[in-house]
Design a protein around this motif. Sequence first.
Motif, PDB file in Angstrom:
ATOM      1  N   PHE A  26      55.656 -66.629  83.708  1.00  0.00           N
ATOM      2  CA  PHE A  26      56.587 -66.406  83.068  1.00  0.00           C
ATOM      3  C   PHE A  26      58.385 -66.921  83.133  1.00  0.00           C
ATOM      4  CE2 PHE A  26      59.842 -63.708  80.944  1.00  0.00           C
ATOM      5  CZ  PHE A  26      59.769 -64.181  78.838  1.00  0.00           C
ATOM      6  N   LYS A  27      58.781 -68.019  82.396  1.00  0.00           N
ATOM      7  CA  LYS A  27      60.026 -68.139  83.168  1.00  0.00           C
ATOM      8  C   LYS A  27      59.756 -68.771  85.078  1.00  0.00           C
ATOM      9  CE  LYS A  27      62.808 -66.168  79.250  1.00  0.00           C
ATOM     10  NZ  LYS A  27      63.738 -65.363  79.386  1.00  0.00           N
ATOM     11  N   GLY A  28      60.716 -68.283  84.983  1.00  0.00           N
ATOM     12  CA  GLY A  28      61.134 -69.281  86.969  1.00  0.00           C
ATOM     13  C   GLY A  28      61.311 -67.086  87.588  1.00  0.00           C
ATOM     14  N   THR A  29      62.124 -67.857  88.337  1.00  0.00           N
ATOM     15  CA  THR A  29      61.921 -66.813  90.189  1.00  0.00           C
ATOM     16  C   THR A  29      63.701 -66.603  89.517  1.00  0.00           C
ATOM     17  OG1 THR A  29      61.422 -67.948  91.690  1.00  0.00           O
ATOM     18  CG2 THR A  29      62.361 -66.159  92.464  1.00  0.00           C
ATOM     19  N   PHE A  30      63.734 -64.743  89.392  1.00  0.00           N
ATOM     20  CA  PHE A  30      64.548 -64.265  89.064  1.00  0.00           C
ATOM     21  C   PHE A  30      65.298 -63.196  90.550  1.00  0.00           C
ATOM     22  CE2 PHE A  30      61.613 -61.694  87.682  1.00  0.00           C
ATOM     23  CZ  PHE A  30      62.279 -60.085  88.043  1.00  0.00           C
ATOM     24  N   HIS A  31      66.600 -63.200  90.232  1.00  0.00           N
ATOM     25  CA  HIS A  31      67.547 -62.223  92.038  1.00  0.00           C
ATOM     26  C   HIS A  31      68.135 -61.187  91.155  1.00  0.00           C
ATOM     27  CE1 HIS A  31      70.716 -61.595  94.307  1.00  0.00           C
ATOM     28  NE2 HIS A  31      70.278 -61.782  95.014  1.00  0.00           N
ATOM     29  N   PHE A  32      67.911 -60.123  92.029  1.00  0.00           N
ATOM     30  CA  PHE A  32      68.589 -58.688  91.465  1.00  0.00           C
ATOM     31  C   PHE A  32      68.720 -57.819  92.350  1.00  0.00           C
ATOM     32  CE2 PHE A  32      64.534 -57.894  91.169  1.00  0.00           C
ATOM     33  CZ  PHE A  32      64.636 -56.493  92.086  1.00  0.00           C
ATOM     34  N   GLU A  33      70.598 -57.931  92.886  1.00  0.00           N
ATOM     35  CA  GLU A  33      70.905 -56.202  94.015  1.00  0.00           C
ATOM     36  C   GLU A  33      70.461 -55.119  93.487  1.00  0.00           C
ATOM     37  OE1 GLU A  33      74.913 -57.595  95.053  1.00  0.00           O
ATOM     38  OE2 GLU A  33      74.234 -59.664  94.857  1.00  0.00           O
ATOM     39  N   THR A  35      71.826 -52.366  92.792  1.00  0.00           N
ATOM     40  CA  THR A  35      73.027 -51.711  92.234  1.00  0.00           C
ATOM     41  C   THR A  35      72.422 -51.321  90.746  1.00  0.00           C
ATOM     42  OG1 THR A  35      74.211 -53.614  91.593  1.00  0.00           O
ATOM     43  CG2 THR A  35      74.434 -53.090  93.908  1.00  0.00           C
ATOM     44  N   ARG A  36      73.382 -50.345  90.648  1.00  0.00           N
ATOM     45  CA  ARG A  36      72.165 -49.830  89.076  1.00  0.00           C
ATOM     46  C   ARG A  36      72.505 -51.022  88.049  1.00  0.00           C
ATOM     47  NH1 ARG A  36      69.839 -45.663  87.952  1.00  0.00           N
ATOM     48  NH2 ARG A  36      69.741 -45.588  85.374  1.00  0.00           N
ATOM     49  N   GLU A  37      73.821 -52.111  88.320  1.00  0.00           N
ATOM     50  CA  GLU A  37      74.001 -53.561  87.547  1.00  0.00           C
ATOM     51  C   GLU A  37      72.483 -54.810  87.529  1.00  0.00           C
ATOM     52  OE1 GLU A  37      76.758 -57.437  86.357  1.00  0.00           O
ATOM     53  OE2 GLU A  37      77.660 -55.607  87.816  1.00  0.00           O
ATOM     54  N   GLY A  38      72.234 -54.447  89.069  1.00  0.00           N
ATOM     55  CA  GLY A  38      70.930 -55.360  89.406  1.00  0.00           C
ATOM     56  C   GLY A  38      69.734 -54.924  88.754  1.00  0.00           C
ATOM     57  N   GLN A  44      66.078 -56.040  82.115  1.00  0.00           N
ATOM     58  CA  GLN A  44      65.873 -57.459  81.581  1.00  0.00           C
ATOM     59  C   GLN A  44      64.403 -57.613  81.115  1.00  0.00           C
ATOM     60  OE1 GLN A  44      69.517 -58.864  81.474  1.00  0.00           O
ATOM     61  NE2 GLN A  44      68.345 -60.785  79.452  1.00  0.00           N
ATOM     62  N   VAL A  45      64.198 -58.142  82.266  1.00  0.00           N
ATOM     63  CA  VAL A  45      63.425 -58.310  83.348  1.00  0.00           C
ATOM     64  C   VAL A  45      61.806 -58.677  82.279  1.00  0.00           C
ATOM     65  CG1 VAL A  45      61.693 -60.643  84.468  1.00  0.00           C
ATOM     66  CG2 VAL A  45      64.514 -60.437  84.763  1.00  0.00           C
ATOM     67  N   ILE A  46      61.756 -57.106  82.875  1.00  0.00           N
ATOM     68  CA  ILE A  46      60.318 -56.660  82.455  1.00  0.00           C
ATOM     69  C   ILE A  46      60.275 -56.421  81.266  1.00  0.00           C
ATOM     70  CG2 ILE A  46      59.501 -53.814  82.945  1.00  0.00           C
ATOM     71  CD1 ILE A  46      60.767 -53.633  85.645  1.00  0.00           C
ATOM     72  N   GLN A  47      61.257 -55.681  79.953  1.00  0.00           N
ATOM     73  CA  GLN A  47      61.168 -55.973  78.810  1.00  0.00           C
ATOM     74  C   GLN A  47      60.972 -57.649  77.854  1.00  0.00           C
ATOM     75  OE1 GLN A  47      65.469 -53.962  77.680  1.00  0.00           O
ATOM     76  NE2 GLN A  47      64.134 -51.977  78.767  1.00  0.00           N
ATOM     77  N   GLU A  48      61.637 -58.738  78.603  1.00  0.00           N
ATOM     78  CA  GLU A  48      61.376 -59.756  78.442  1.00  0.00           C
ATOM     79  C   GLU A  48      59.517 -59.738  78.665  1.00  0.00           C
ATOM     80  OE1 GLU A  48      63.325 -62.132  79.977  1.00  0.00           O
ATOM     81  OE2 GLU A  48      65.463 -61.973  79.216  1.00  0.00           O
ATOM     82  N   VAL A  49      58.860 -59.686  79.489  1.00  0.00           N
ATOM     83  CA  VAL A  49      57.780 -60.151  80.046  1.00  0.00           C
ATOM     84  C   VAL A  49      56.806 -59.419  79.076  1.00  0.00           C
ATOM     85  CG1 VAL A  49      56.115 -59.354  81.111  1.00  0.00           C
ATOM     86  CG2 VAL A  49      58.176 -60.430  82.284  1.00  0.00           C
ATOM     87  N   GLU A  50      57.056 -58.273  79.138  1.00  0.00           N
ATOM     88  CA  GLU A  50      56.635 -56.741  77.714  1.00  0.00           C
ATOM     89  C   GLU A  50      56.574 -57.047  76.747  1.00  0.00           C
ATOM     90  OE1 GLU A  50      56.748 -51.806  76.846  1.00  0.00           O
ATOM     91  OE2 GLU A  50      57.674 -52.574  78.165  1.00  0.00           O
TER      92      GLU A  50
END
Length: 326
Positions: A26-33, A35-38, A44-50
């Motif tokens: 699903f789409k490509g590799t994503f990156h997150f830190e 942190t609360r924002e990350g 957001q990615v999880i909800q998109e996959v769901e």
Amino acid sequence: MNPVIGLDISKEESYGLAFLDRGKPFKGTFHFEHTREGLLRLLQVIQEVEHASGQRPTLILEATGHYQSPVVQFLEEHHYLFIVINPLISNRFRKSNLRKMKTDAADAYLLAELHYKEEFEPFQKRGVQLLNLRYLTRQYESLSKMCVQTKLQFQVILDQVFPAYKGVFGAMYSSVSLQFLNEFPTSYLVLQTDEETLKSKINVLLSSKRGRSENWINERVQRLRVAANKNPFQQTMYASHLINLRILITLILQYQEHLAELEQNIVALANEIEEYDLIQSIPGIGHKMAATILSEIGEFDRLPFRKLEGLCKPETELFRMIIHVG
């Protein structure tokens, strides 16, 4: 569909790759830190996959010690199913792969692919009570090792300042013994002080703990005098030894205080857990060891042996097997 998201966890950031089903990234590799924002980016990615798959995805990651804690806690807060695997499993799978790439993106892909090839059980969260017990018992072991190292350094210095002092109080590392040595670290100081002053000092040090008979105090003063006369170092040539000796005494006393506090909290916490008394019923296992075993095993119902509950008596070989397997 069987959606899954592979997460490659690092110290302060992670990479992920989602699949809607086997062979359907699903789409490509994503990156997150971390942190609360990350973490909100991860959500957001999880909800998109769901939304795309119509099912809640499973997340799979390697065990990375405390690095995974922010991600795991965030997933638990949002009630998402996740699998934590032993790095040995993923390493073995990586070696069997013809394309042996070692990048964050490749690792995320590998973890997601591994999910479809193997059957893993979801991560079973241990109760907060047991996790607190585990953290406390491990901290106790860590402090104990540091205390032992400090005592070894202390012995080296004492052997060069007042080696005969070791037999004066019997319990070399008792609070009274260490505090007295802190004030009278040399034979010269002991011999220059009259007996009544020495007795009074010992009595004052004892008063904060427990009283001792006058005969006991007199005997310690006599031992002290004998040790001071036998000591080959009447006066130390190196002031650095005395400085180090006092520092090490302070450290040992602090370690002992912290260890006593930790043990008190460990026992209080363990007493609230049903299996604590059961483990203590095994000959040779005391309250501290029982708490450590319990904290490492976790909930007994996580073990398949729990189905044989009627046989799990402390005196049976099966119960010992449960302890060993845990």
